[in-house]
Design a protein around this motif. Sequence first.
Motif: not given
Length: 389
Positions: A287-300, A366-375
Amino acid sequence: MLATKILVPAPKIEERKITELLLCGPGPCNIWPSVTEALTKPIVSPICDEYYNAMEDIRLSLNYLFQTKSKLVLAISGSGHSGMETVITNCVAPTETMLIATRGIWDERALNIAQRYNINAIPYRIPLDSTFDFENIETQLKKWRPTALFITHGDSSTGTVQKLEGLGELCHKYGALLIVDTVVSIGGVPFLMDEWGVDAVYASTQKALSGPAGISPVAFSERAQEKINNRKHQPPFYFDVKLLAQQWNCYGNTRAYHHTLSAPMIWALRQCLKEINKRTLPVFWKTHHDVTKHFHKRLQQYGFKFLVPKVEDRLATVTTVVLPRGYDYTTFVRHMRENYNILIFGGLGPTAGKALRIGIMGVNATIEVADAVAEAMAGTLKALTKSSL
Ligand code: PMP
């Protein structure tokens, strides 16, 4: 009237509002709802069975969390630093040598603690955005022949994760114990104590375990126990694991009072571990690996740059980001809090004024938190461009 002379009047304590924030710094992070509930369970005394039953649940779950079959697993009353102080002072005697693999602030803290105990502490420093390779560590081990090597697994000040597989074997070849800080990695990143030959480890509750700070799990290998049992020096009374092992009933049927462990912290830690046991470690790591990967993609996608150049060195629980020139880190953090109710942090120690530190872990992984922070970060970058550039 029992006291006629009150020289210091009672201050008036005003009601103060505490805003609930989305805690996405390097810790503390938000806690599981079940842990909030556990914290309100009744207080019992250290002599009650309820206490010992919970401690047993904790010990068995720590065997799982650290992936060790060791008997000497328990939790220290205090935040992460108490774990650090415990493992260092129990495993290394004054005047013995401890080599400290140093890349962030926690290694500097270990140096500070060791020096206060008159340990011959030798820092081996590398650039803050990198991790150690074993060849260089071997050269240092050969040179110093230390009693122990101290190393941080996940570094929340730099956002790096240190590879550990094989390091125990290397340390043992030179007669050194391997001491590891897993405060911000445990639960979020694979960690296999026995498999990797780790001799002493400490963690904390307020990161990926999603509990309140104040109780710190520790574990010691057979090799470390041998050292502890044959030692001539006295570590601080409060952190003496020989005594604490009797309170934690590590070797069976002792249940000796050492100090009053906080019952709410015992209930809370037990519940944090229950949340992880339920999910299982491999699932939680993924979960941590996948969520962070998604977060990093959004940040990029939003054009953010990472502090740590190598992808494999980036920690899954805490990300470090470098802002474009002209941005002020403190202003950025304040804007995130005031406009999005999200708490992220600026740098610390070697990264002070050089990076943002964002933690997406535990209950927040979670993906929701990762998206909220990136946005929110993208919105902040845009909003501050107008005013600060
Ligand atoms: N080690 C690491 C990797 C940490 O992230 C922290 C806390 N940020 C500590 C040690 C110290 O823990 P505490 O603040 O709970 O004493």
